[in-house]
Write a protein that holds these residues in place. Structure first.
Motif, PDB file in Angstrom:
ATOM      1  N   MET A   1      46.404  12.108  26.620  1.00  0.00           N
ATOM      2  CA  MET A   1      45.687  11.335  27.865  1.00  0.00           C
ATOM      3  C   MET A   1      45.235  12.474  28.949  1.00  0.00           C
ATOM      4  N   GLN A   2      44.352  12.604  29.599  1.00  0.00           N
ATOM      5  CA  GLN A   2      44.238  13.646  30.590  1.00  0.00           C
ATOM      6  C   GLN A   2      44.539  13.156  31.962  1.00  0.00           C
ATOM      7  N   ASN A   3      45.064  13.368  32.606  1.00  0.00           N
ATOM      8  CA  ASN A   3      45.369  12.747  34.010  1.00  0.00           C
ATOM      9  C   ASN A   3      44.312  13.663  35.112  1.00  0.00           C
ATOM     10  N   TYR A   4      43.636  12.910  35.906  1.00  0.00           N
ATOM     11  CA  TYR A   4      42.692  13.502  36.762  1.00  0.00           C
ATOM     12  C   TYR A   4      43.090  13.073  38.263  1.00  0.00           C
ATOM     13  N   TYR A   5      43.158  13.958  39.168  1.00  0.00           N
ATOM     14  CA  TYR A   5      43.308  13.543  40.547  1.00  0.00           C
ATOM     15  C   TYR A   5      42.129  13.636  41.518  1.00  0.00           C
ATOM     16  N   LYS A   6      41.755  12.788  42.138  1.00  0.00           N
ATOM     17  CA  LYS A   6      40.679  12.889  43.126  1.00  0.00           C
ATOM     18  C   LYS A   6      40.925  13.566  44.275  1.00  0.00           C
ATOM     19  N   LEU A   7      40.217  14.748  44.716  1.00  0.00           N
ATOM     20  CA  LEU A   7      40.650  15.444  45.576  1.00  0.00           C
ATOM     21  C   LEU A   7      39.261  15.459  46.862  1.00  0.00           C
ATOM     22  N   THR A   8      39.713  15.507  47.955  1.00  0.00           N
ATOM     23  CA  THR A   8      38.917  15.438  49.278  1.00  0.00           C
ATOM     24  C   THR A   8      38.950  17.106  49.769  1.00  0.00           C
ATOM     25  N   LEU A   9      37.829  17.547  49.392  1.00  0.00           N
ATOM     26  CA  LEU A   9      37.733  18.907  49.906  1.00  0.00           C
ATOM     27  C   LEU A   9      37.038  19.534  51.089  1.00  0.00           C
ATOM     28  N   LYS A  10      37.293  20.340  52.046  1.00  0.00           N
ATOM     29  CA  LYS A  10      36.391  20.979  53.143  1.00  0.00           C
ATOM     30  C   LYS A  10      36.275  22.326  52.911  1.00  0.00           C
ATOM     31  N   CYS A  11      35.399  22.734  53.726  1.00  0.00           N
ATOM     32  CA  CYS A  11      34.967  24.246  54.025  1.00  0.00           C
ATOM     33  C   CYS A  11      36.063  24.923  54.621  1.00  0.00           C
ATOM     34  N   PRO A  12      36.619  25.953  54.120  1.00  0.00           N
ATOM     35  CA  PRO A  12      37.635  26.506  54.832  1.00  0.00           C
ATOM     36  C   PRO A  12      36.933  27.288  55.985  1.00  0.00           C
ATOM     37  N   LYS A  13      35.592  27.333  56.221  1.00  0.00           N
ATOM     38  CA  LYS A  13      34.903  28.014  57.332  1.00  0.00           C
ATOM     39  C   LYS A  13      34.677  27.264  58.378  1.00  0.00           C
ATOM     40  N   CYS A  14      34.088  25.889  58.275  1.00  0.00           N
ATOM     41  CA  CYS A  14      33.680  25.090  59.491  1.00  0.00           C
ATOM     42  C   CYS A  14      34.495  23.735  59.317  1.00  0.00           C
ATOM     43  N   GLY A  15      35.167  23.428  58.198  1.00  0.00           N
ATOM     44  CA  GLY A  15      36.150  22.237  58.089  1.00  0.00           C
ATOM     45  C   GLY A  15      35.357  21.106  57.998  1.00  0.00           C
ATOM     46  N   LYS A  16      34.100  21.187  57.420  1.00  0.00           N
ATOM     47  CA  LYS A  16      33.120  19.581  57.229  1.00  0.00           C
ATOM     48  C   LYS A  16      33.666  19.507  55.697  1.00  0.00           C
ATOM     49  N   GLU A  17      33.676  18.213  55.423  1.00  0.00           N
ATOM     50  CA  GLU A  17      33.741  17.647  54.098  1.00  0.00           C
ATOM     51  C   GLU A  17      32.779  18.037  53.055  1.00  0.00           C
ATOM     52  N   LEU A  18      33.227  18.447  51.887  1.00  0.00           N
ATOM     53  CA  LEU A  18      32.095  18.987  51.278  1.00  0.00           C
ATOM     54  C   LEU A  18      31.804  17.826  49.971  1.00  0.00           C
ATOM     55  N   GLY A  19      32.326  16.788  50.217  1.00  0.00           N
ATOM     56  CA  GLY A  19      31.857  15.379  49.374  1.00  0.00           C
ATOM     57  C   GLY A  19      30.289  14.919  49.567  1.00  0.00           C
ATOM     58  N   ASP A  20      29.624  14.622  48.641  1.00  0.00           N
ATOM     59  CA  ASP A  20      28.398  14.152  48.576  1.00  0.00           C
ATOM     60  C   ASP A  20      28.261  12.774  48.008  1.00  0.00           C
ATOM     61  N   GLU A  21      28.070  11.838  49.044  1.00  0.00           N
ATOM     62  CA  GLU A  21      27.952  10.504  48.642  1.00  0.00           C
ATOM     63  C   GLU A  21      26.701  10.135  47.750  1.00  0.00           C
ATOM     64  N   THR A  22      25.580  11.025  47.785  1.00  0.00           N
ATOM     65  CA  THR A  22      24.573  10.591  47.130  1.00  0.00           C
ATOM     66  C   THR A  22      24.609  11.042  45.716  1.00  0.00           C
ATOM     67  N   LYS A  23      25.525  11.981  45.353  1.00  0.00           N
ATOM     68  CA  LYS A  23      25.812  12.412  43.978  1.00  0.00           C
ATOM     69  C   LYS A  23      26.969  12.044  43.294  1.00  0.00           C
ATOM     70  N   LEU A  24      26.852  11.087  42.316  1.00  0.00           N
ATOM     71  CA  LEU A  24      28.425  10.689  41.559  1.00  0.00           C
ATOM     72  C   LEU A  24      28.443  11.624  40.291  1.00  0.00           C
ATOM     73  N   ILE A  25      29.703  12.163  40.020  1.00  0.00           N
ATOM     74  CA  ILE A  25      29.949  12.659  38.684  1.00  0.00           C
ATOM     75  C   ILE A  25      31.538  12.230  38.607  1.00  0.00           C
ATOM     76  N   ASP A  26      31.586  11.802  37.285  1.00  0.00           N
ATOM     77  CA  ASP A  26      32.691  11.127  36.872  1.00  0.00           C
ATOM     78  C   ASP A  26      33.026   9.964  37.684  1.00  0.00           C
ATOM     79  N   LYS A  27      32.140   9.180  38.310  1.00  0.00           N
ATOM     80  CA  LYS A  27      31.942   8.045  38.990  1.00  0.00           C
ATOM     81  C   LYS A  27      32.513   7.996  40.322  1.00  0.00           C
ATOM     82  N   VAL A  28      32.661   9.192  40.669  1.00  0.00           N
ATOM     83  CA  VAL A  28      33.156   9.668  42.220  1.00  0.00           C
ATOM     84  C   VAL A  28      32.138  10.644  42.955  1.00  0.00           C
TER      85      VAL A  28
END
Length: 139
Positions: A1-28
């Motif tokens: 069984m594969q373990n997956y870890y949910k990550l919260t990522l941000k841009c290394p340039k501007c620091g803004k979060e890269l998550g898109d609440e309007t598009k779900l992939i793998d239910k996140v």
């Protein structure tokens, strides 16, 4: 069984979060990026689950092509100074909110990815807390 870890990522340039609440992939919420492959430009959404290769794209790149990724907020180029140790293509870097970075290969079809932490103690505490929360969530 594969373990997956949910990550919260941000841009290394501007620091803004890269998550898109309007598009779900793998239910996140997916990681949204701008991409250029050959003459095509558009959006790419990657799974925020580390270890998952699920993605969606408005582009139609061919296996082996190299994409250039940028931040959807500031347009900053996310290309790393490092190359993939499997196929030699440039890596793409994202920062973790917890400190550290995630890198992926820019070549379509290459599965190279890695994660580095600035402080392992902070990372371990974060992951234990995340697993505790996930264990309490009803499916």
């Amino acid at each position: 069984m594969q373990n997956y870890y949910k990550l919260t990522l941000k841009c290394p340039k501007c620091g803004k979060e890269l998550g898109d609440e309007t598009k779900l992939i793998d239910k996140v919420p997916a990681v949204k990026l701008m991409a250029r492959t050959g003459q095509e430009e558009g959006c790419v959404w990657l799974s925020a689950l580390y270890g998952s290769y699920s993605k969606e794209s408005s582009l139609s790149p061919r296996d082996g092509e190299i994409s250039v990724f940028s931040c959807p907020h500031c347009g900053g180029d996310l290309t790393s100074e490092e190359n993939c140790n499997i196929c030699q293509a440039p890596l793409v870097d994202f920062h973790l909110f917890e400190g550290g970075k995630v890198s992926i290969c820019s070549r379509v079809g290459c599965t190279k990815h890695s994660i580095e932490f600035e402080d392992l103690n902070t990372a371990i505490i974060h992951f234990f807390n995340e697993f505790e929360i996930q264990a309490q969530r009803p499916e």
